[in-house]
Enzyme design. Structure first.
Site, PDB file in Angstrom:
ATOM      1  N   LEU A 150       0.816  -1.210   0.000  1.00  0.00           N
ATOM      2  CA  LEU A 150       0.000   0.000   0.000  1.00  0.00           C
ATOM      3  C   LEU A 150       0.859   1.275   0.000  1.00  0.00           C
ATOM      4  O   LEU A 150       1.711   1.438   0.861  1.00  0.00           O
ATOM      5  CB  LEU A 150      -0.909  -0.007   1.238  1.00  0.00           C
ATOM      6  CG  LEU A 150      -1.904   1.141   1.319  1.00  0.00           C
ATOM      7  CD1 LEU A 150      -2.943   1.030   0.234  1.00  0.00           C
ATOM      8  CD2 LEU A 150      -2.554   1.162   2.698  1.00  0.00           C
ATOM      9  N   ASP A 151       0.611   2.154  -0.937  1.00  0.00           N
ATOM     10  CA  ASP A 151       1.289   3.456  -1.021  1.00  0.00           C
ATOM     11  C   ASP A 151       2.792   3.329  -1.230  1.00  0.00           C
ATOM     12  O   ASP A 151       3.540   4.276  -0.981  1.00  0.00           O
ATOM     13  CB  ASP A 151       1.032   4.310   0.234  1.00  0.00           C
ATOM     14  CG  ASP A 151      -0.433   4.619   0.427  1.00  0.00           C
ATOM     15  OD1 ASP A 151      -1.209   4.459  -0.534  1.00  0.00           O
ATOM     16  OD2 ASP A 151      -0.808   5.033   1.532  1.00  0.00           O
TER      17      ASP A 151
END
Lengths: 290, 290, 290, 290
Positions: free
Chosen positions: B234-235
């Site tokens: 994530l990210d």
């Protein structure tokens, strides 16, 4: 060329800071008027109009300011104590005394010295202290005293003690112009004046050491720099100013560092100027910059 | 007004990517010349001239391109296999098919639809999918099909399955235009095309949820947005583009969000355009953007 | 810190400039390969793919470059003459010789000297010439010769003659770092090397004298600076680089000048660096900057 | 998302403008306090502390504002008339009525409509008038009335008369969102409300027609846009806002125009918002923007 940083003869800067209340602005401006002051600039901010914190900065002109100061201060005490706010009144014709701590890098140091010589920083610079000697000649060419305080070995207490001895009573704030030593909590408490740092990343990204290498590894498209007040929490103090520069895939970590140096010197210079002009108010871990 | 995004008739884009070697550029340009191609733009980059990775993007014009493609591809196979590099050859007159996933926010979605109508994005948009219905009418006004796939409850697998069914075989890449649902690893593997996201912070700062609130609490002086390829972390995917906007103490977290929306739509639009134009090459967790 | 400006040992820069034709890129890159060169960077541009002007810059590495140069030059002559294009081949290990002309202002002058000392400008600086003496000590602290050539009175021909005498044979280009004297056509012809100027406005706005006063009167919200090659038409030469800074109603013309100084030094520094790195190609009254 | 543009219930905006005098700020803030107002923001500026022009903008909250307005206005008359300054008091809960005039280009028009729908422009939009019909459907999708007033032929007086008829009594200001017709002096006098224009260059550069073509010919490295009040002197009115974007040699005049559109819509939107929020004070041919 140096027109907008005048000696500011007979100009005072009043900072008011505390709980927001109706009538506070009128009380302050009325006080200035009845003390024959003429408001030059006025900025204010409330972080919540319904019972938040209030911040105000007023610069006013008053003929014969230094003679009138005690009377104005007494009036401020009497007028503002019912409001429970804090205030400071500064004579703007008296420049703040700024010490610079540096290491081998010269970009932030020379920029501050040059802007000062140019008349753009309302400070005096009683000394530059470095744990290296490479910048000594440059500093002295600007007519500024240079002190070498080496900082080798794991124990920094001796170096810090020497620096504290040099600073004691001689400075109003300290600037870390890429000073590559960790400042101890003990030093911070003893120095007892604001300490401004420049960190070579866009905080809170790339906290800690080697931010340009980390930025290269993460593949960011902008690099940045952050000037902040130093607190006991490393890289966590209140941010005064930040800026960025565009980079691309073709640049090495060294290229990022070279490009970043220009952001660092600009960001630190602005932060120093604003602090010297009493434009920055600390509030918890944040700043109000007027 | 749409002059610089032509249908690109008879234009091909060749991407070469692999270990750097002397003679590689000459081999590629010689190949194009002997296949009657005329080079329009050429970009190249090596991350280490002594044995690093090599990246090249060449756009060339070749009369009757579609007829000549098989021959050129065979020549590329023969010519480049000794170098051990990978290549892709794209006919630029065939726009990529882009699906957009959105939620309630319309700023990124409408910007993409409007730039597409304006002729600035070389894509077709076969569908917009949202877990809300508020943007349906706007989307259909642009002549684009809109599908509502609700995503309530903790189990997202049914929604993801429906989305995969809609996308299957119909798209070349997917854009998350402020789609406020976490994408599962399973979805990423099954969709099997690049997925581009816009994150509402200057990554790696303020990773995760509520970045504008975190930015307000940290007291930063710039906010940013980051467009990146989505990976299972994530990210953390490869960054395509980033930008920032200046903010100050007087702005609330909501103000930061409103200001940030303009950065988000600009950053995402540039990232999408560059991806659609085959300007972005992924390399580990980084991107080369020509 | 100076990593990206290496001595560039055994690196050559080839500029090709002329009518665009199919096969030209392949001819150039093939030539480099058969001369044992390894291409490091390659940029090209055609202002009209159908019969326009073509511009190319290639940097390549060739072991033992200086020994191989005559042979490469002969090959270039033979290979490129059928195309009717012009070319120049430069050994990048030989820095260009740059003279600086200045007046009282020090911001552009010191920035160039400092960047040079920092290793970011691939030049040598054989001399600084000024019609004033105030910067002499600063210049000499950098180890650079300083010559004072006064320029009082309406007749500048004597001063220009002295300057020409100092420059003759000693420099490859001249930088006017806020040199507040009009250069005569005669001087330009005799000096016979490129002359780069920094103009303190966003050209073509506020052409001529006193641009900051004019900017204040017009009430612009941005001020700028422009670096350009000097031609016989005052402030009309080919633009190399420009930039701007935001200003507001509260700033006086002096404030604009102070703020503008930072734009000027940055813009001029970039223009000088690009010229020194052979990145700028003049084409009529415009520049191609690779 | 629309948090920072609240209905502004019970908020008033007071603008004071006239000769600077000691005590003026205290008089104004005292007046607000004795009328039970609580100051929310206060900006002020004097173009010369010794007898120049004074400008102040105060936003204050007063419970039951509409009932109290007549009393406050009477107090303002009585209190400020000795100072010889002008003032205006506005109830911020009443949005200004804005008409938009457009031609074929939609980028400025749609941006204003979208920002308005988003709640970021404190205005109502009673009508869009265009001399073309291509944007009619888009405009009406936003729920805004669209009127087509053709403007062919050299005599524009009939078209202007029709537009004046539509506007009369219905609008507080007019925005020319890339309206490609010259406005006559007669129209300006009759419309009798402020008219805001967006010019597609960085004024005063490239005044008049075809600025992007002129910018390409001059070889500038930045293009810009300027929003200004319309006066009888074409492109010479007081500038409200300007901005620029970087361009390079590879871009055609069409590319500059496409890139410039994004600067135009941003600059015009900011100018419109500031005007609608009573932040812009005209002073001769300049503006004070608080």
């Amino acid at each position: 060329m140096t027109a907008h940083i005048q000696p500011n003869k007979d100009h005072a800067c009043l900072i008011v800071h505390g709980p927001d209340q109706p009538g506070l602005v009128a009380a302050v401006t009325g006080l200035i008027t009845r003390n024959q002051g003429n408001i030059v600039t006025l900025d204010q901010y409330s972080d919540n109009p319904a019972g938040g914190a209030f911040f105000q900065r007023v610069v006013f002109h008053r003929a014969d300011l230094s003679a009138a100061l005690p009377e104005i201060q007494a009036d401020l005490d009497a007028t503002l104590s019912p409001y429970g706010v804090e205030w400071t009144l500064t004579d703007q014709s008296i420049p703040k005394r700024m010490a610079i701590l540096a290491s081998t890098s010269d970009h932030c140091l020379l920029e501050l010295l040059w802007r000062h010589r140019r008349g753009e920083l309302p400070v005096t610079i009683p000394m530059v202290i470095s744990n290296h000697t490479n910048t000594a000649e440059d500093v002295r060419t600007f007519g500024i005293p240079f002190f070498h305080v080496p900082s080798a070995g794991p124990d920094k207490s001796e170096a810090e003690a020497k620096i504290l001895e040099l600073l004691a009573g001689n400075v109003d704030f300290v600037v870390l112009a890429r000073y590559m030593q960790i400042i101890s909590e003990d030093f911070l408490q003893k120095v007892a004046v604001p300490v401004i740092n420049i960190h070579h990343s866009f905080l809170p990204a790339f906290i800690g050491a080697a931010p340009y290498r980390k930025a290269k590894e993460r593949g960011v498209k902008l690099i940045g720099a952050t000037s902040h007040y130093v607190t006991e929490d490393l890289d966590e103090g209140p941010i005064i100013e930040q800026d960025v520069a565009r980079v691309d895939h073709s640049m090495t970590a060294s290229d990022l560092q070279a490009r970043g140096a220009y952001v660092e010197r600009a960001v630190l210079s602005r932060a120093v100027q604003w602090h010297a002009e009493d434009r920055v108010i600390r509030h918890g871990n944040q700043t109000i910059v007027f």
